[in-house]
Design a protein around this motif. Sequence first.
Motif, mmCIF file in Angstrom:
data_model
loop_
_atom_site.group_PDB
_atom_site.id
_atom_site.type_symbol
_atom_site.label_atom_id
_atom_site.label_comp_id
_atom_site.label_asym_id
_atom_site.label_seq_id
_atom_site.Cartn_x
_atom_site.Cartn_y
_atom_site.Cartn_z
ATOM 1 N N HIS A 153 0.819 -1.215 0.000
ATOM 2 C CA HIS A 153 0.000 0.000 0.000
ATOM 3 C C HIS A 153 0.851 1.262 0.000
ATOM 4 O O HIS A 153 0.503 2.254 -0.664
ATOM 5 N N ILE A 154 1.958 1.249 0.723
ATOM 6 C CA ILE A 154 2.846 2.416 0.729
ATOM 7 C C ILE A 154 3.445 2.637 -0.661
ATOM 8 O O ILE A 154 3.453 3.754 -1.173
ATOM 9 N N ARG A 177 2.249 1.603 -3.494
ATOM 10 C CA ARG A 177 1.160 1.991 -4.408
ATOM 11 C C ARG A 177 0.831 3.471 -4.263
ATOM 12 O O ARG A 177 0.626 4.167 -5.253
ATOM 13 N N TYR A 178 0.801 3.937 -3.019
ATOM 14 C CA TYR A 178 0.476 5.339 -2.771
ATOM 15 C C TYR A 178 1.579 6.271 -3.267
ATOM 16 O O TYR A 178 1.311 7.292 -3.892
ATOM 17 N N LEU A 179 2.828 5.914 -2.968
ATOM 18 C CA LEU A 179 3.949 6.796 -3.301
ATOM 19 C C LEU A 179 4.339 6.744 -4.776
ATOM 20 O O LEU A 179 4.922 7.705 -5.289
ATOM 21 N N CYS A 223 1.904 3.955 6.591
ATOM 22 C CA CYS A 223 0.743 3.736 5.725
ATOM 23 C C CYS A 223 -0.385 4.696 6.127
ATOM 24 O O CYS A 223 -1.062 5.251 5.266
ATOM 25 N N CYS A 256 0.198 8.018 4.761
ATOM 26 C CA CYS A 256 -0.088 8.062 3.323
ATOM 27 C C CYS A 256 -1.570 8.307 3.068
ATOM 28 O O CYS A 256 -1.942 8.981 2.121
ATOM 29 N N VAL A 257 -2.403 7.747 3.929
ATOM 30 C CA VAL A 257 -3.843 7.860 3.753
ATOM 31 C C VAL A 257 -4.333 9.238 4.152
ATOM 32 O O VAL A 257 -5.210 9.806 3.517
#
Length: 181
Positions: free
Chosen positions: A130-131, A133-135, A176, A179-180
Amino acid sequence: AGHSFLIDAERRIQIGLAIVLATGLLLRLWGISFGLPHPYCRPDETTLLHKAMGIGTGDLNPHFFNYPSLYFYFLAVLYGFYFSVGYVLGIFTDLETFQIHFFTDPSYFFLVGRICSAALGTMSVLLIYHIGRYLATPQVGLLSSFFLSLAFLHVRESHFLTVDIPATFLMLLQACWRCVI
């Protein structure tokens, strides 16, 4: 036609992530009973287990601060849950039976903590996805999770009842969460 390609790409990422997570979990569970029933193959485990069980007796002060105290409390709750499930299933008839199991063969107590470490290690792999994917992109997240799922030290430490993997999990959870937000 372009829309179906995006769906296919997302589906491929999901399948890849499922494979990476399954591989990571299998590697973390394989050989998880190493050294048992001899509790001193990893002395840190014995310290953590005894401090958590001490908290379970009602003394909320672990009297030991070489490791983060939150993990002692977490383990105390985990072992309380283990007792409750064992009581419902008839494995432990009372608290004394639970204590007898602990003192005669603590292997299952070590396994409960080790399985928790393996689960937190596997969830760390998911958080890395998820990290990434976000970054960057879903592909970067998948590649990052793939690398962590196979990382030797992370896999090895996920086999044991130590603070390393839970601390890593909490750090990644915080990253994470940032990031959200």
